[in-house]
Scaffold this active site. Sequence first.
Site, PDB file in Angstrom:
ATOM      1  N   GLY A  18      -9.275  -0.153  -9.406  1.00 41.33           N
ATOM      2  CA  GLY A  18      -7.858   0.130  -9.618  1.00 41.33           C
ATOM      3  C   GLY A  18      -7.224   0.957  -8.512  1.00 41.33           C
ATOM      4  O   GLY A  18      -6.047   1.320  -8.588  1.00 41.33           O
TER       5      GLY A  18
ATOM      6  N   ASP B  59      -9.114  11.684   9.981  1.00 41.70           N
ATOM      7  CA  ASP B  59      -8.642  12.038  11.320  1.00 41.70           C
ATOM      8  C   ASP B  59      -9.688  11.661  12.370  1.00 41.70           C
ATOM      9  O   ASP B  59      -9.368  11.413  13.527  1.00 41.70           O
ATOM     10  CB  ASP B  59      -8.331  13.535  11.426  1.00 41.70           C
ATOM     11  CG  ASP B  59      -7.216  13.933  10.475  1.00 41.70           C
ATOM     12  OD1 ASP B  59      -6.493  13.035  10.001  1.00 41.70           O
ATOM     13  OD2 ASP B  59      -7.074  15.143  10.206  1.00 41.70           O
TER      14      ASP B  59
ATOM     15  N   GLU C   4      -9.820   1.863   6.045  1.00 36.91           N
ATOM     16  CA  GLU C   4      -9.466   3.220   6.518  1.00 36.91           C
ATOM     17  C   GLU C   4      -7.943   3.421   6.520  1.00 36.91           C
ATOM     18  O   GLU C   4      -7.414   4.151   7.355  1.00 36.91           O
ATOM     19  CB  GLU C   4     -10.042   3.492   7.914  1.00 36.91           C
ATOM     20  CG  GLU C   4     -11.542   3.503   7.994  1.00 36.91           C
ATOM     21  CD  GLU C   4     -12.167   4.651   7.215  1.00 36.91           C
ATOM     22  OE1 GLU C   4     -12.830   4.356   6.196  1.00 36.91           O
ATOM     23  OE2 GLU C   4     -11.971   5.802   7.584  1.00 36.91           O
TER      24      GLU C   4
ATOM     25  N   THR D  74      -4.326   0.997   5.293  1.00 32.12           N
ATOM     26  CA  THR D  74      -3.667  -0.220   5.791  1.00 32.12           C
ATOM     27  C   THR D  74      -2.556   0.126   6.795  1.00 32.12           C
ATOM     28  O   THR D  74      -2.157   1.287   6.931  1.00 32.12           O
ATOM     29  CB  THR D  74      -3.008  -0.992   4.624  1.00 32.12           C
ATOM     30  OG1 THR D  74      -1.986  -0.154   4.059  1.00 32.12           O
ATOM     31  CG2 THR D  74      -4.007  -1.389   3.554  1.00 32.12           C
TER      32      THR D  74
HETATM   33  C1  LIG Z   1     -14.201  -6.053   4.304  1.00 26.06           C
HETATM   34  C2  LIG Z   1     -13.759  -4.771   3.683  1.00 26.06           C
HETATM   35  C3  LIG Z   1     -14.521  -3.635   3.869  1.00 26.06           C
HETATM   36  C4  LIG Z   1     -14.151  -2.433   3.266  1.00 26.06           C
HETATM   37  N1  LIG Z   1     -14.949  -1.323   3.419  1.00 26.06           N
HETATM   38  C5  LIG Z   1     -14.679  -0.220   2.698  1.00 26.06           C
HETATM   39  C6  LIG Z   1     -15.592   0.882   2.701  1.00 26.06           C
HETATM   40  O1  LIG Z   1     -16.608   0.904   3.396  1.00 26.06           O
HETATM   41  N2  LIG Z   1     -15.320   1.934   1.873  1.00 26.06           N
HETATM   42  C7  LIG Z   1     -14.213   1.954   1.077  1.00 26.06           C
HETATM   43  O2  LIG Z   1     -14.033   2.935   0.355  1.00 26.06           O
HETATM   44  N3  LIG Z   1     -13.306   0.953   1.078  1.00 26.06           N
HETATM   45  C8  LIG Z   1     -13.521  -0.138   1.864  1.00 26.06           C
HETATM   46  N4  LIG Z   1     -12.643  -1.195   1.837  1.00 26.06           N
HETATM   47  C9  LIG Z   1     -11.432  -1.113   1.016  1.00 26.06           C
HETATM   48  C10 LIG Z   1     -10.194  -0.862   1.840  1.00 26.06           C
HETATM   49  O3  LIG Z   1     -10.178   0.435   2.361  1.00 26.06           O
HETATM   50  C11 LIG Z   1      -8.980  -1.145   0.923  1.00 26.06           C
HETATM   51  O4  LIG Z   1      -8.933  -2.547   0.709  1.00 26.06           O
HETATM   52  C12 LIG Z   1      -7.684  -0.644   1.490  1.00 26.06           C
HETATM   53  O5  LIG Z   1      -7.649   0.744   1.485  1.00 26.06           O
HETATM   54  C13 LIG Z   1      -6.473  -1.172   0.701  1.00 26.06           C
HETATM   55  O6  LIG Z   1      -6.602  -0.947  -0.648  1.00 26.06           O
HETATM   56  P1  LIG Z   1      -6.362  -2.130  -1.698  1.00 26.06           P
HETATM   57  O7  LIG Z   1      -7.155  -3.308  -1.220  1.00 26.06           O
HETATM   58  O8  LIG Z   1      -6.640  -1.619  -3.050  1.00 26.06           O
HETATM   59  O9  LIG Z   1      -4.852  -2.508  -1.556  1.00 26.06           O
HETATM   60  P2  LIG Z   1      -3.604  -1.783  -2.233  1.00 26.06           P
HETATM   61  O10 LIG Z   1      -3.674  -0.315  -2.061  1.00 26.06           O
HETATM   62  O11 LIG Z   1      -3.467  -2.316  -3.621  1.00 26.06           O
HETATM   63  O12 LIG Z   1      -2.428  -2.340  -1.330  1.00 26.06           O
HETATM   64  C14 LIG Z   1      -1.988  -3.696  -1.374  1.00 26.06           C
HETATM   65  C15 LIG Z   1      -0.884  -3.845  -0.347  1.00 26.06           C
HETATM   66  O13 LIG Z   1       0.212  -2.950  -0.649  1.00 26.06           O
HETATM   67  C16 LIG Z   1       0.478  -2.084   0.442  1.00 26.06           C
HETATM   68  N5  LIG Z   1       0.836  -0.748  -0.036  1.00 26.06           N
HETATM   69  C17 LIG Z   1       0.139   0.040  -0.877  1.00 26.06           C
HETATM   70  N6  LIG Z   1       0.770   1.214  -1.077  1.00 26.06           N
HETATM   71  C18 LIG Z   1       1.908   1.173  -0.343  1.00 26.06           C
HETATM   72  C19 LIG Z   1       2.986   2.083  -0.117  1.00 26.06           C
HETATM   73  N7  LIG Z   1       3.020   3.280  -0.691  1.00 26.06           N
HETATM   74  N8  LIG Z   1       3.985   1.693   0.724  1.00 26.06           N
HETATM   75  C20 LIG Z   1       3.962   0.458   1.318  1.00 26.06           C
HETATM   76  N9  LIG Z   1       2.974  -0.429   1.126  1.00 26.06           N
HETATM   77  C21 LIG Z   1       1.946  -0.085   0.332  1.00 26.06           C
HETATM   78  C22 LIG Z   1      -0.809  -2.046   1.238  1.00 26.06           C
HETATM   79  O14 LIG Z   1      -0.585  -1.738   2.591  1.00 26.06           O
HETATM   80  C23 LIG Z   1      -1.330  -3.480   1.074  1.00 26.06           C
HETATM   81  O15 LIG Z   1      -0.700  -4.315   1.989  1.00 26.06           O
HETATM   82  C24 LIG Z   1     -12.970  -2.372   2.478  1.00 26.06           C
HETATM   83  C25 LIG Z   1     -12.188  -3.527   2.321  1.00 26.06           C
HETATM   84  C26 LIG Z   1     -12.565  -4.704   2.888  1.00 26.06           C
HETATM   85  C27 LIG Z   1     -11.708  -5.924   2.673  1.00 26.06           C
END
Ligand SMILES: Cc1cc2nc3c(=O)[nH]c(=O)nc-3n(C[C@H](O)[C@H](O)[C@H](O)COP(=O)(O)OP(=O)(O)OC[C@H]3O[C@@H](n4cnc5c(N)ncnc54)[C@H](O)[C@@H]3O)c2cc1C
Length: 406
Positions: free
Chosen positions: A140, A257, A383, A385
């Site tokens: 979530g 950072d 890290e 988006t």
């Molecule tokens: C291949 C892969 C490897 C990964 N490795 C790791 C890892 O090692 N450790 C780990 O903890 N995580 C990891 N992740 C997770 C990654 O960090 C998250 O996918 C990322 O932080 C985005 O979170 P979410 O996917 O839940 O998208 P969401 O947070 O649900 O966002 C969906 C979209 O909405 C946008 N958005 C969200 N909030 C806002 C806002 N306030 N204003 C404008 N736009 C917004 C986002 O930019 C995105 O485009 C990995 C993901 C992938 C796909």
Amino acid sequence: MPINLDDPKRFRPLVGQAHQVAMNMLRPISRKYDRAEHAYPKELDMLAAMIDGLAESGASEGAGAAGVKRSADDEDGSVRNGTNLASVMSIAEMSWGDVALLLSMPRQGLGNSAIASVANDEQHERFDGLWASMAITEPGTGSDSASIRTTAVFDPDTDCYAINGEKIFVTSGERSDAVVVWATLDKELGRAAIKSFVVPQGTPGMTVERLERKLGIRASDTATIRFEDCRVPAANLLGSPEIDVKQGFAGAMATFDNTRPLVASMAVGCARAALDLTRELLSQAGVEVDYDRPAMTQPAAAAKFLQMEADWEAAYLLMLQAAWMADNRRPNSLEASMAKAKAGRVGSDITLSCVELAGTLGYSEAELLEKWARDSKILDIFEGTQQIQQLIVARRVLGLSSAELK
Ligand SMILES: Cc1cc2nc3c(=O)[nH]c(=O)nc-3n(C[C@H](O)[C@H](O)[C@H](O)COP(=O)(O)OP(=O)(O)OC[C@H]3O[C@@H](n4cnc5c(N)ncnc54)[C@H](O)[C@@H]3O)c2cc1C
């Protein structure tokens, strides 16, 4: 104090070495492990041993992600080019070889950066040589990492924390020796109560449930991990166990950072690979890029190439700046996000535009251009988006808090 943006001379051997490794050890197995998703790239063991050897001999400063510590010995007030700068430069070279394999490199996980950033001296020593992945994201919760639901409850009888929750998309979550897990000590206290814990693989209660199938970086394993009453010693909490409401999220955020410039360097390296190959392919097609003539007097493909290189250069300089500031103990949150935002975006734009410029060769598996276009997308997502980096930059520039600008 002026910043000299020439490559530091003393890093040239390191960068040269990284380039050789990328060309001779990563490129030859790039396609193999892109196709064999979830197969462990065993060739990396030898490479990791080499990097360990170099690090032990002191010949390699910051050969990988583990080298991002802000050491106390740089406190003499002089300007220095240190471990952070060496790391971004060598990681860019390795990512020029293959960013998915770089992410799979033993002992160079993003969890290692977290340890380097926030561990105390005893923990640095105890966790030295460990390969650590980093688990923040939950089903979530992605971007809004302050709202994670995984809990850590202290048990004074055993001096342990019991961790409960689920983490998804953990890079190297299956292969690493330990996972750095973010959990909250008290959901009511919000972000200040979030702490990170080093959980070794094999700890009862920690289960790797499955691996993802992905668009890109297929050589890198991405795991879902469940924690059920998973007990870790209190000494595995990184940093201070105190909940300092005033300091808030600062401790946990300090990791970013350091890691955001590293992810920027991966995008810089991957984009450079695409540019280098595209220039070669354009040249074979009779289009020479001329740096001494205005873009508008050159063929459209060459003009596009010059524009991409200018974008690349901007990302490269922002990456150097963010790392240099970390080396010189200057607050770099703004610059780290600027570097990540710029490099993440141009990394994707450049690799995809190179596919376009190279036509059928770009889209087919005959070359690695299509792979780099797939691989680079993640560097604009994890890290933090693109949108989140822009939000951070906007907050810093406008002087607004996270509550004021969401
Ligand atoms: C291949 C892969 C490897 C990964 N490795 C790791 C890892 O090692 N450790 C780990 O903890 N995580 C990891 N992740 C997770 C990654 O960090 C998250 O996918 C990322 O932080 C985005 O979170 P979410 O996917 O839940 O998208 P969401 O947070 O649900 O966002 C969906 C979209 O909405 C946008 N958005 C969200 N909030 C806002 C806002 N306030 N204003 C404008 N736009 C917004 C986002 O930019 C995105 O485009 C990995 C993901 C992938 C796909």
